[in-house]
Design an enzyme around this catalytic site. Structure first.
Site, short mmCIF file in Angstrom:
data_model
loop_
_atom_site.label_atom_id
_atom_site.label_comp_id
_atom_site.label_asym_id
_atom_site.label_seq_id
_atom_site.Cartn_x
_atom_site.Cartn_y
_atom_site.Cartn_z
CG LEU A 51 -1.84 1.19 1.44
CD1 LEU A 51 -2.91 1.26 0.34
CD2 LEU A 51 -2.53 1.13 2.81
N PRO A 98 6.10 6.47 -1.64
CG PRO A 98 7.91 6.73 -3.10
CD PRO A 98 6.63 5.97 -2.92
CB ILE A 121 6.40 -3.66 0.57
CG1 ILE A 121 5.90 -2.42 -0.19
CG2 ILE A 121 5.34 -4.76 0.60
CD1 ILE A 121 4.75 -1.65 0.47
NE ARG A 177 25.15 -3.79 37.75
CZ ARG A 177 26.45 -3.66 37.51
NH1 ARG A 177 27.21 -4.73 37.40
NH2 ARG A 177 26.98 -2.47 37.36
N GLY A 198 24.57 0.72 31.74
CA GLY A 198 25.55 0.67 30.65
C GLY A 198 25.47 -0.63 29.86
CD GLU A 244 0.01 -3.95 10.09
OE1 GLU A 244 -1.17 -4.12 10.43
OE2 GLU A 244 0.82 -4.88 9.91
CB SER A 250 1.06 7.05 17.81
OG SER A 250 1.78 5.92 18.24
#
Lengths: 379, 264
Positions: free
Chosen positions: A125, A128, A157, A268, A340, A363, A366
């Protein structure tokens, strides 16, 4: 209100989880690094029925529904969002429109091998100059006897380089605006139809996106999907379903962020204790978990409304909007928790972070989702 | 060819097992259950034999609480044809002997050419049910098999058994009981179509009386082994890190190995 899953749905979920954990998770980082399309995984997914989940068995599908689809997709995306989008495009953007709008002959010839996973499809669909403004199609279709002659360029696509069957949109009558757009089924190898530039992307690197170029590409009239001028409607109806898939993908990525964060926070040690004992970390984990649960419920509900046969444009847009935004937020938090190490390519959270971003874009961005939601509120 | 596969539902191998404070059993809360992995090899082999021969029927049978039906459904989704569920409070707490006896009785009422089990269940690791069942049924048995070939006339099978440092090849007349070891095959995932179709397949239910057994012959009452108490293995002591110059560390190490560990 019963939110529990049925025995079949639980088994669907478990099968997807087992497959994702054993076959996909161990290779996902490598697929991403190499930008390698997971052909062998996609083949196995097809054999298991994952490439046409909600398509009836008579057309090669698994005969399940969208609820099962979102359960499976979340599990696959938790391990590898790239594989998830390959699956999502084939299910939602290719099989669904063929099932909804295809003639019996088209369903037999194209849908059946796609739903079985023997063939792969793509949905062409975007152009540019036709992104959010999808109706601004510059690709043209000129009727010549029993054929249409297509000219134009499609971009970004997903699945295009590997696809056997493409659903291509083109403007057949500019005077009619979006009512002049048609959808065509174009097979790989059709003269005048080729894959153009393959894109390098920020994330979902193991899935491939490319241009599709149409130069005097002749498509027989029987490959018109739906009716002449119905293309835009087909595209919009298809994307309504697709967004549920992307919502599930986003939930899967967000869950992967949370799972990795919990594991790391417990291991950690800083200041002589696991960082999970610090409230600063606990609150991040609590917020992530709450948002993921909310996004998952919105996604389940959109799938439920679709399965019931009711209108679901608003529900799918809400699910996609919210899930994609919390997935991105989860990616940011996960990297923060890893510190890090999270910024280094050796740990997978950077992949989740990169993969999450696209769910806010493809698709429908937002912003487009908010348009769809507002439109249905004000209609 | 009619093949019977015995399954047991066990805690997921990835689950963290906690013993109840009173030592009477394990905490079941939060544990997910799966088909015993060795039983999956048995099931996969049965499905492959059926596919290879192009005909046959695979019946899966389990003894367990109502929840164990999930294991049967999974097996049906993978491709088994029928299920048999031995489910009754009276069956609870049974040892390998009581379980083998009930399973053998249920199997006696079914047609079969071959019975396959896992070599052991990963929860209690007893490795008794398969062999005991073969004895009770008066059938030949071969345990811990890694390869199975059915003869063309289907009257005998050649199996490879894993033994200490070698592989033993045996010819066994059928019907027989074989127990599966890892390496026999790679089990499939249930397909989504298989899952959708599984609910239409039949699962027969049995209790002690439908098997012609008295409540005293099954479960805890019918067991020869009574579990007195369960206790978790002792937790590993934390390691000791030696400090100082390499020479000092070495002499400390030797001292510790001699005096504390008492191994040199």
């Amino acid at each position: 209100m019963d939110l529990s899953l049925t025995e079949e749905q639980l088994l669907f979920q478990k099968t997807a989880r087992d497959f994702a954990t054993k076959e996909l998770a161990p290779i996902a980082s490598q697929l991403d690094e190499e930008g390698r399309f997971p052909s062998e995984i996609v083949k196995k997914l097809g054999e298991l029925g994952f490439m046409g989940i909600a398509i009836p068995e008579e057309y090669g599908g698994a005969g399940a529904d969208y609820r099962c689809y979102v359960l499976a997709l979340e599990e696959i995306c938790k391990a590898c969002a790239s594989t998830g989008v390959v699956m999502s495009v084939n299910n939602s953007l290719v099989c669904d429109p063929l099932y909804m709008f295809g003639s019996d002959e088209q369903k037999r010839r194209y849908l059946t091998p796609l739903a079985k996973g023997e063939k792969l499809g793509c949905f062409a669909l975007s152009e540019p100059n036709a992104g959010s403004d999808a109706a601004n199609q510059q690709t043209t279709a000129r009727r010549e006897g029993d054929t249409y002659v297509l000219n134009g360029t499609k971009i970004f696509i997903t699945n295009a380089p590997e696809a056997d069957i493409s659903i291509v949109f083109a403007q057949a009558d500019k005077t009619k605006g979006h009512r002049g757009i048609c959808a065509f089924i174009v097979e790989k190898g059709t003269p005048g139809f080729r894959v153009g530039k393959v894109e390098k992307k920020l994330g979902i690197k193991a899935s491939s996106s490319s241009e599709l170029i149409l130069e005097d590409c002749r498509v027989p009239r029987e490959n018109l999907l739906g009716e002449e001028g119905q293309g835009f409607k087909i595209a919009m109806a298809t994307l309504d379903g697709g967004r549920i898939g992307i919502a599930a993908q986003a939930v899967g990525i967000a869950q992967a962020c949370l799972d990795a964060s919990i594991r790391y926070a417990k291991e950690r040690v800083q200041f002589g204790q696991p960082i999970a004992s610090f409230q600063a970390i606990q609150w991040m984990l609590a917020d992530m978990a709450t948002q993921i649960e909310a996004a998952r419920l919105l996604t389940y509900r959109a799938a439920f409304v679709k399965d019931k046969g009711d209108r679901f444009s608003k529900e799918s847009a809400m699910a996609k909007l919210y899930a994609s935004e919390i997935a991105m937020a989860a990616g940011v938090k996960a990297i923060q928790i890893f510190g890090g190490y999270g910024y280094m390519m050796d740990y997978p959270v950077q992949r989740f972070f990169r993969d999450a971003k696209v769910t806010e874009i493809y698709e429908g961005t937002s912003e487009v989702q908010r348009m769809v939601i507002a439109h249905s509120l004000l209609a | 060819m009619k093949i019977i596969v015995c399954l047991k539902q066990v805690p997921d191998t990835a689950a963290t097992i906690k013993v109840k404070p009173d030592g009477s059993g394990v905490e079941t809360e939060g544990i997910t259950y799966v088909i015993n992995p060795y039983d999956e090899f048995a099931l996969e082999e049965a499905l492959r034999i059926k596919e290879r021969l192009g005909e046959g029927e695979v019946t899966v049978i389990t003894l367990g609480p109502p929840k164990a039906k999930e294991a049967l459904r999974t097996a049906l989704a993978m491709g088994a044809d029928k299920g048999v569920h031995l489910s009754d409070p009276a069956f609870e707490g049974g040892d390998s002997y009581a379980t083998a006896k009930a399973l053998a009785r249920a199997i006696q009422g079914l047609p079969y050419d071959l019975i396959l089990c896992g070599k052991q269940a990963v929860d209690d690791d007893a490795a008794q049910v398969g062999p005991a069942m073969a004895e009770l049924l008066g059938l030949p048995q071969a345990c811990v098999i890694t390869k199975l070939e059915i003869d063309a006339n289907r009257k005998k099978a050649v199996v490879h058994r894993q033994i200490e440092g070698a592989s033993e090849i045996m010819e066994v007349s059928l019907p027989a009981v074989f127990t599966a070891q890892k390496g026999l095959n790679e089990p499939r995932y249930p397909s989504l179509k298989g899952i959708m179709g599984a609910k239409k397949k039949e699962i027969a239910e049995h209790n002690p009386s439908s098997l012609g057994l008295s409540p005293e012959e099954v479960g805890l009452a019918g067991s020869k082994v009574k579990i007195l108490k369960l206790s978790p293995p002792p937790s590993r002591a934390t390691g000791k890190i030696l400090e100082g110059e390499p020479r000092e560390q070495a002499s400390q190490l030797v001292k510790l190995l001699r005096e504390e560990a008492k191994i040199i």
